[in-house]
Scaffold this motif. Sequence first.
Motif, PDB file in Angstrom:
ATOM      1  N   GLY A 238      42.205   8.853 -17.224  1.00 33.55           N
ATOM      2  CA  GLY A 238      43.578   8.732 -16.742  1.00 33.55           C
ATOM      3  C   GLY A 238      43.872   9.762 -15.676  1.00 33.55           C
ATOM      4  N   MET A 239      44.430   9.292 -14.540  1.00 35.73           N
ATOM      5  CA  MET A 239      44.814  10.143 -13.424  1.00 35.73           C
ATOM      6  C   MET A 239      46.288   9.823 -13.114  1.00 35.73           C
ATOM      7  SD  MET A 239      41.141   9.911 -11.416  1.00 35.73           S
ATOM      8  CE  MET A 239      41.842   9.393  -9.911  1.00 35.73           C
ATOM      9  N   SER A 240      46.784  10.314 -11.970  1.00 31.31           N
ATOM     10  CA  SER A 240      48.219  10.135 -11.683  1.00 31.31           C
ATOM     11  C   SER A 240      48.684   8.684 -11.825  1.00 31.31           C
ATOM     12  CB  SER A 240      48.535  10.624 -10.262  1.00 31.31           C
ATOM     13  OG  SER A 240      48.409  12.025 -10.203  1.00 31.31           O
ATOM     14  N   ALA A 241      47.854   7.764 -11.349  1.00 30.46           N
ATOM     15  CA  ALA A 241      48.294   6.371 -11.275  1.00 30.46           C
ATOM     16  C   ALA A 241      48.223   5.636 -12.615  1.00 30.46           C
ATOM     17  CB  ALA A 241      47.456   5.617 -10.237  1.00 30.46           C
TER      18      ALA A 241
ATOM     19  N   GLU B 129      39.000  21.514 -11.177  1.00 32.97           N
ATOM     20  CA  GLU B 129      38.518  21.631  -9.803  1.00 32.97           C
ATOM     21  C   GLU B 129      37.260  20.782  -9.622  1.00 32.97           C
ATOM     22  OE1 GLU B 129      39.528  23.321  -7.046  1.00 32.97           O
ATOM     23  OE2 GLU B 129      41.363  24.127  -7.944  1.00 32.97           O
ATOM     24  N   ASN B 130      37.059  20.301  -8.380  1.00 36.16           N
ATOM     25  CA  ASN B 130      35.937  19.398  -8.085  1.00 36.16           C
ATOM     26  C   ASN B 130      34.792  20.041  -7.317  1.00 36.16           C
ATOM     27  OD1 ASN B 130      38.317  17.683  -8.416  1.00 36.16           O
ATOM     28  ND2 ASN B 130      36.896  16.024  -7.921  1.00 36.16           N
ATOM     29  N   TYR B 131      35.074  21.158  -6.648  1.00 32.57           N
ATOM     30  CA  TYR B 131      34.072  21.708  -5.733  1.00 32.57           C
ATOM     31  C   TYR B 131      33.730  23.135  -6.135  1.00 32.57           C
ATOM     32  CZ  TYR B 131      36.016  17.760  -3.241  1.00 32.57           C
ATOM     33  OH  TYR B 131      36.473  16.498  -2.929  1.00 32.57           O
TER      34      TYR B 131
ATOM     35  N   PHE C  12      35.668  21.956 -14.791  1.00 30.44           N
ATOM     36  CA  PHE C  12      34.999  21.377 -13.630  1.00 30.44           C
ATOM     37  C   PHE C  12      34.943  19.870 -13.812  1.00 30.44           C
ATOM     38  CE2 PHE C  12      31.834  20.218 -10.570  1.00 30.44           C
ATOM     39  CZ  PHE C  12      32.170  21.037  -9.502  1.00 30.44           C
ATOM     40  N   ILE C  13      35.479  19.115 -12.832  1.00 33.26           N
ATOM     41  CA  ILE C  13      35.604  17.664 -13.017  1.00 33.26           C
ATOM     42  C   ILE C  13      34.866  16.859 -11.954  1.00 33.26           C
ATOM     43  CG2 ILE C  13      37.860  17.957 -14.168  1.00 33.26           C
ATOM     44  CD1 ILE C  13      39.178  16.939 -11.601  1.00 33.26           C
ATOM     45  N   GLY C  14      34.223  17.537 -10.984  1.00 33.96           N
ATOM     46  CA  GLY C  14      33.605  16.808  -9.874  1.00 33.96           C
ATOM     47  C   GLY C  14      32.103  16.658 -10.032  1.00 33.96           C
TER      48      GLY C  14
ATOM     49  N   THR D 266      35.540   9.169 -17.939  1.00 32.29           N
ATOM     50  CA  THR D 266      35.306   8.094 -16.976  1.00 32.29           C
ATOM     51  C   THR D 266      36.388   8.065 -15.904  1.00 32.29           C
ATOM     52  OG1 THR D 266      34.567   5.786 -16.740  1.00 32.29           O
ATOM     53  CG2 THR D 266      36.590   6.134 -17.994  1.00 32.29           C
ATOM     54  N   MET D 267      36.038   7.416 -14.807  1.00 26.73           N
ATOM     55  CA  MET D 267      36.947   7.173 -13.689  1.00 26.73           C
ATOM     56  C   MET D 267      36.848   5.701 -13.353  1.00 26.73           C
ATOM     57  SD  MET D 267      36.573  10.012 -10.746  1.00 26.73           S
ATOM     58  CE  MET D 267      37.735   9.697  -9.464  1.00 26.73           C
ATOM     59  N   PRO D 268      37.830   4.897 -13.753  1.00 25.61           N
ATOM     60  CA  PRO D 268      37.756   3.468 -13.429  1.00 25.61           C
ATOM     61  C   PRO D 268      38.031   3.242 -11.944  1.00 25.61           C
ATOM     62  CG  PRO D 268      39.813   3.946 -14.546  1.00 25.61           C
ATOM     63  CD  PRO D 268      39.038   5.239 -14.501  1.00 25.61           C
TER      64      PRO D 268
ATOM     65  N   SER E  88      43.751  20.688  -9.318  1.00 24.56           N
ATOM     66  CA  SER E  88      44.255  21.548  -8.239  1.00 24.56           C
ATOM     67  C   SER E  88      43.328  21.600  -7.026  1.00 24.56           C
ATOM     68  CB  SER E  88      44.494  22.953  -8.787  1.00 24.56           C
ATOM     69  OG  SER E  88      43.381  23.407  -9.550  1.00 24.56           O
ATOM     70  N   LYS E  89      42.387  20.664  -6.945  1.00 25.09           N
ATOM     71  CA  LYS E  89      41.475  20.640  -5.789  1.00 25.09           C
ATOM     72  C   LYS E  89      42.280  20.573  -4.486  1.00 25.09           C
ATOM     73  CE  LYS E  89      40.928  15.654  -5.960  1.00 25.09           C
ATOM     74  NZ  LYS E  89      40.290  14.659  -6.822  1.00 25.09           N
ATOM     75  N   THR E  90      41.842  21.286  -3.498  1.00 27.06           N
ATOM     76  CA  THR E  90      42.445  21.384  -2.155  1.00 27.06           C
ATOM     77  C   THR E  90      43.793  22.125  -2.146  1.00 27.06           C
ATOM     78  OG1 THR E  90      43.798  19.355  -1.979  1.00 27.06           O
ATOM     79  CG2 THR E  90      41.418  19.121  -1.554  1.00 27.06           C
TER      80      THR E  90
ATOM     81  N   GLU F 199      50.968  14.591  -2.631  1.00 27.31           N
ATOM     82  CA  GLU F 199      49.837  13.947  -1.970  1.00 27.31           C
ATOM     83  C   GLU F 199      48.908  14.969  -1.355  1.00 27.31           C
ATOM     84  OE1 GLU F 199      48.975  10.765  -1.845  1.00 27.31           O
ATOM     85  OE2 GLU F 199      50.766  10.006  -2.874  1.00 27.31           O
ATOM     86  N   ARG F 200      47.606  14.721  -1.458  1.00 30.68           N
ATOM     87  CA  ARG F 200      46.647  15.621  -0.828  1.00 30.68           C
ATOM     88  C   ARG F 200      46.487  15.270   0.640  1.00 30.68           C
ATOM     89  NH1 ARG F 200      44.541  14.997  -5.910  1.00 30.68           N
ATOM     90  NH2 ARG F 200      43.550  13.074  -5.320  1.00 30.68           N
TER      91      ARG F 200
ATOM     92  N   VAL G 124      44.010  14.148 -19.869  1.00 29.57           N
ATOM     93  CA  VAL G 124      44.358  13.387 -18.668  1.00 29.57           C
ATOM     94  C   VAL G 124      44.272  14.326 -17.473  1.00 29.57           C
ATOM     95  CG1 VAL G 124      45.712  11.599 -19.807  1.00 29.57           C
ATOM     96  CG2 VAL G 124      46.854  13.700 -19.089  1.00 29.57           C
ATOM     97  N   ARG G 125      43.690  13.831 -16.389  1.00 26.29           N
ATOM     98  CA  ARG G 125      43.442  14.662 -15.200  1.00 26.29           C
ATOM     99  C   ARG G 125      44.417  14.250 -14.101  1.00 26.29           C
ATOM    100  NH1 ARG G 125      38.783  11.819 -16.306  1.00 26.29           N
ATOM    101  NH2 ARG G 125      39.086  10.870 -14.258  1.00 26.29           N
ATOM    102  N   VAL G 126      45.442  15.047 -13.893  1.00 26.12           N
ATOM    103  CA  VAL G 126      46.536  14.645 -13.010  1.00 26.12           C
ATOM    104  C   VAL G 126      46.692  15.636 -11.855  1.00 26.12           C
ATOM    105  CG1 VAL G 126      48.998  14.131 -12.894  1.00 26.12           C
ATOM    106  CG2 VAL G 126      47.704  13.537 -14.964  1.00 26.12           C
ATOM    107  N   GLY G 127      46.544  15.130 -10.633  1.00 31.74           N
ATOM    108  CA  GLY G 127      46.706  15.974  -9.451  1.00 31.74           C
ATOM    109  C   GLY G 127      47.969  15.635  -8.678  1.00 31.74           C
ATOM    110  N   THR G 128      47.943  14.481  -8.019  1.00 28.13           N
ATOM    111  CA  THR G 128      49.021  14.093  -7.105  1.00 28.13           C
ATOM    112  C   THR G 128      50.415  14.132  -7.748  1.00 28.13           C
ATOM    113  OG1 THR G 128      47.396  12.650  -6.067  1.00 28.13           O
ATOM    114  CG2 THR G 128      49.689  12.288  -5.470  1.00 28.13           C
ATOM    115  N   ALA G 129      50.539  13.682  -8.966  1.00 32.21           N
ATOM    116  CA  ALA G 129      51.856  13.627  -9.606  1.00 32.21           C
ATOM    117  C   ALA G 129      52.420  15.022  -9.872  1.00 32.21           C
ATOM    118  CB  ALA G 129      51.784  12.825 -10.914  1.00 32.21           C
TER     119      ALA G 129
HETATM  120  C1  LIG Z   1      41.134  14.131  -7.769  1.00 32.10           C
HETATM  121  C2  LIG Z   1      40.737  13.761  -9.144  1.00 32.10           C
HETATM  122  C3  LIG Z   1      41.703  13.512 -10.141  1.00 32.10           C
HETATM  123  C4  LIG Z   1      43.191  13.526  -9.900  1.00 32.10           C
HETATM  124  O1  LIG Z   1      43.591  12.427  -9.154  1.00 32.10           O
HETATM  125  P1  LIG Z   1      45.146  12.139  -8.843  1.00 32.10           P
HETATM  126  O2  LIG Z   1      45.175  10.713  -8.478  1.00 32.10           O
HETATM  127  O3  LIG Z   1      45.516  13.055  -7.723  1.00 32.10           O
HETATM  128  O4  LIG Z   1      45.920  12.437 -10.073  1.00 32.10           O
HETATM  129  C5  LIG Z   1      41.248  13.235 -11.425  1.00 32.10           C
HETATM  130  N1  LIG Z   1      39.925  13.195 -11.716  1.00 32.10           N
HETATM  131  C6  LIG Z   1      38.991  13.425 -10.791  1.00 32.10           C
HETATM  132  C7  LIG Z   1      37.569  13.363 -11.193  1.00 32.10           C
HETATM  133  C8  LIG Z   1      39.364  13.696  -9.485  1.00 32.10           C
HETATM  134  O5  LIG Z   1      38.412  13.901  -8.573  1.00 32.10           O
END
Ligand SMILES: *Cc1c(COP(=O)(O)O)cnc(C)c1O
Length: 228
Positions: free
Chosen positions: A202-205, A56-58, A77-79, A161-163, A35-37, A227-228, A218-223
């Motif tokens: 895993g993120m939206s994509a 949240e990232n910040y 906290f994910i950032g 991880t974030m590939p 839910s960042k931003t 879009e942010r 799984v960390r999903v924002g945009t979906a």
């Molecule tokens: C923003 C963010 C996400 C979510 O990304 P989306 O592509 O919007 O799903 C997941 N993980 C981290 C660490 C992020 O910063």
Amino acid sequence: MSGIAQHLEAVRRRIRTACERCGRSPESVQLVAVSKTRPAQDILAAFQAGQTIFGENYVQELTAKVAQIHEPLQWHFIGHLQSNKVRQIAGQVSLIHSVDRFSLARELSRQWGRLGMVCNLLVQVNVSGEASKSGTTAAEALDLVRGIALLPHLQVQGLMTMPPFFDDPQEARPFFRELRQLADRISGEHIPGVSMEQLSMGMSADFEVAIEEGATLVRVGTAIFGER
Ligand SMILES: *Cc1c(COP(=O)(O)O)cnc(C)c1O
């Protein structure tokens, strides 16, 4: 139904389908709504649609939202986290996905310890080695986990991880697989107090591919939020 509720339902359906495809129970995957931003009203809309975990990232944004929102939701906290900001979020988040160095773990231990609480955390690994990404290297992850395990007031629950971003999510698969294999290796060391149960990837994509490779978070924002 709000747009957010509809998007959430669609994401949950995709999670279920991915689980069915690889013979996993849908309950073995938790959705973290990133839910960042996003304003508090979007978070409340998702909460009303049954979503309980928010990422949240910040630090500043997180503490503002914690002060504003009183519903019983869980914050992750994910950032990237600076040690000098740890105190502000101590006791407020149920999981930190992004612990990538010993000095940060030491400060988490100190601040959660002051509150008489235990901090649940994941060790972030930069599997791809991209310079722009945070995370410990795969080679150093085991030593970092061993070091963290010696600190009080901390509970290592797994890896994150974030590939790199790819247009084709299948290209992210080897990075997810490598994280799972690394977790298996660390788990095989039977370090006291360390669990490798959680894999945050895993993120939206690419969350469906991540689920096929063993993601439990799984960390999903945009979906969910657009879009942010
Ligand atoms: C923003 C963010 C996400 C979510 O990304 P989306 O592509 O919007 O799903 C997941 N993980 C981290 C660490 C992020 O910063």
